[in-house]
Write a protein that holds these residues in place. Structure first.
Motif, PDB file in Angstrom:
ATOM      1  N   UNK A   1       7.833  98.988  60.345  1.00 18.28           N
ATOM      2  CA  UNK A   1       6.475  99.176  60.880  1.00 18.28           C
ATOM      3  C   UNK A   1       6.022  97.959  61.682  1.00 18.28           C
ATOM      4  N   UNK A   2       6.654  96.808  61.436  1.00 16.06           N
ATOM      5  CA  UNK A   2       6.292  95.615  62.218  1.00 16.06           C
ATOM      6  C   UNK A   2       6.920  95.775  63.603  1.00 16.06           C
ATOM      7  N   UNK A   3       6.561  94.961  64.544  1.00 16.17           N
ATOM      8  CA  UNK A   3       7.087  95.173  65.895  1.00 16.17           C
ATOM      9  C   UNK A   3       8.454  94.533  66.104  1.00 16.17           C
ATOM     10  N   UNK A   4       8.895  93.763  65.104  1.00 18.16           N
ATOM     11  CA  UNK A   4      10.200  93.127  65.233  1.00 18.16           C
ATOM     12  C   UNK A   4      11.263  94.094  64.748  1.00 18.16           C
ATOM     13  N   UNK A   5      12.416  94.118  65.397  1.00 15.02           N
ATOM     14  CA  UNK A   5      13.520  94.977  64.928  1.00 15.02           C
ATOM     15  C   UNK A   5      14.483  94.141  64.092  1.00 15.02           C
ATOM     16  N   UNK A   6      14.083  92.907  63.779  1.00 15.30           N
ATOM     17  CA  UNK A   6      14.987  91.996  63.070  1.00 15.30           C
ATOM     18  C   UNK A   6      14.683  91.991  61.576  1.00 15.30           C
TER      19      UNK A   6
END
Length: 405
Positions: free
Chosen positions: A142-147
């Motif tokens: 849900x956060x914008x990071x894909x990491x």
């Protein structure tokens, strides 16, 4: 390089999810290999529930329990937090050297703190101190990071996921991956990392890294239905798909379908954002309110425009308490005219007409030019002109008579 020691360990494993199973598989594969340092594995997990004559009907499978049986690993069952808090190592079990916690929803009882010569390690599916707590993968998605990644750390009996870090592996969430895909991969990586960590346990403990408290954040329990509700007035197609992928397999994103006095909660199981190159099912889809439902015979999805001008393709869905359907089955069961009905964010009283779609203040409707290149826009307009005027009028009258149903 590897600083391998020549000890042999008796391992006690706590876990219950598909993620736990991946970690346990890696540990068991190592136990069976030639260069193993694992003497035995025993597991603590929930029990599978069987019913019926001779207990042949499986009500709820505990994956770790099944795996333990198939591989003749000792197992002890814990089905809730109270049972876990009063759990102790069963009589006749060996003295264990190390405990491993992976995907276990309950805290271990304090009484186990000093029972293992090499201590307790946790395999957590995030790069701690980020996403501590119960839903690290949902939180990362849900956060914008894909990491994100996986961490092997010392288990803390005092504060959740805050033990010293022994080893970490980063992982990038692929586009289109669901929560289950990510957990499967992280379980696989976590298992491999755990094996390496046990091989080098003395060295890693000496060089363990304390977690930076100031960088810590926590994932949380999601137990409110509204957290997976589609709000057509504010959510763009990408956001809806992100929500669906993050909760996939745990809870289904849902919306409201109204047809006359039927007011049904509909779960949206599988969906993706339509590729720009896919021709829209109605060239004038942007004139309709977000949530409108378009379909064509033999097309395997429902097409639903969103507030950002993008289109959602929904391939599997189902009314609450009913079987899951493909887009095509849904059309045959519930829809009569493409574009005439729309999904709603919230239920309406059955006797009242559906209120008009409320666009956010200051909202400017996207045009074809915003969504497509000029050439593509011209092509779509040409297509839409081919649709007979009489059809348009039919749809218009129907919509008016249904008062937007």
């Amino acid at each position: 390089g590897s600083v391998v020691n020549n000890k042999s360990y008796r391992v006690l494993f706590f876990g219950e999810t598909p993620y736990s199973l991946e970690v346990l598989k890696a540990l068991n594969d190592w136990r069976l290999s030639d260069n193993t340092m694992i003497d035995s594995i025993s597991v603590v997990c929930p029990k599978s529930i069987w019913t019926g004559l001779k207990r042949r009907v499986l009500v709820r499978e505990s994956l770790v329990d099944t795996f333990a049986k198939e591989n003749t690993l000792g197992s002890s069952w814990v089905n809730n937090n109270n049972e876990m808090q009063s759990w102790s190592i069963p009589e006749g079990w060996p003295k264990f050297d190390i405990a491993v916690v992976a995907g276990c929803r309950w805290r271990l009882p304090k009484s186990l703190e000093n029972k293992f010569s090499e201590g307790v390690v946790s395999v957590h599916p995030s790069l701690l101190p980020k996403h501590r707590g119960p839903t690290p993968v949902i939180s990362a998605m849900l956060s914008d990071s894909r990491e994100t990644g996986v961490t092997v750390c010392e288990y803390s009996f005092d504060r959740v996921d805050s033990g010293n870090i022994l080893a970490q592996l980063p992982y990038t969430i692929e586009k289109g991956y669901t929560r289950e895909d990510v957990l499967r991969d992280l379980g696989y990586l976590g298992g491999k990392l755990l094996v390496k960590s046990i091989e080098n346990i003395d060295h890693l403990k000496k060089h363990a890294v304390r977690q930076n408290m100031y960088e810590a954040n926590y994932s949380r329990y999601y137990d409110n239905d509204d957290e997976v509700r589609v709000i057509w007035e504010t959510m763009g197609a990408d956001e809806i798909v992100k929500l669906n992928e993050a909760f996939h397999g745990k809870r289904a994103t849902h919306t409201i379908f109204r047809k006359k006095d039927i007011m049904a909660k509909v779960f949206l199981y599988d969906m993706h954002v339509a590729d720009k190159s896919t021709e829209p099912l109605d060239a004038e889809f942007l004139k309709y309110p977000p949530g409108s439902i378009f379909y064509k015979r033999k097309v395997p999805y429902l097409e639903v425009p969103c507030i950002d001008g993008k289109r959602l393709h929904i391939t599997r869905l189902g009314r609450e308490g009913r079987p899951i359907m493909t887009g095509l089955q849904y059309v045959n069961g519930y829809l009569r005219l493409s574009g005439a009905l729309r999904f709603l964010s919230y239920p309406v009283e059955p006797v009242k007409p559906t209120p008009k779609f409320q666009y956010p203040p200051g909202y400017v409707k996207p045009t074809l030019m915003d969504v497509y290149s000029p050439a593509e826009s011209q092509e779509l307009l040409a297509v839409s002109k081919k649709v007979k005027a009489s059809d348009r009028n039919k749809i218009k009258q129907l919509i008016e008579s249904m008062c937007d149903e």
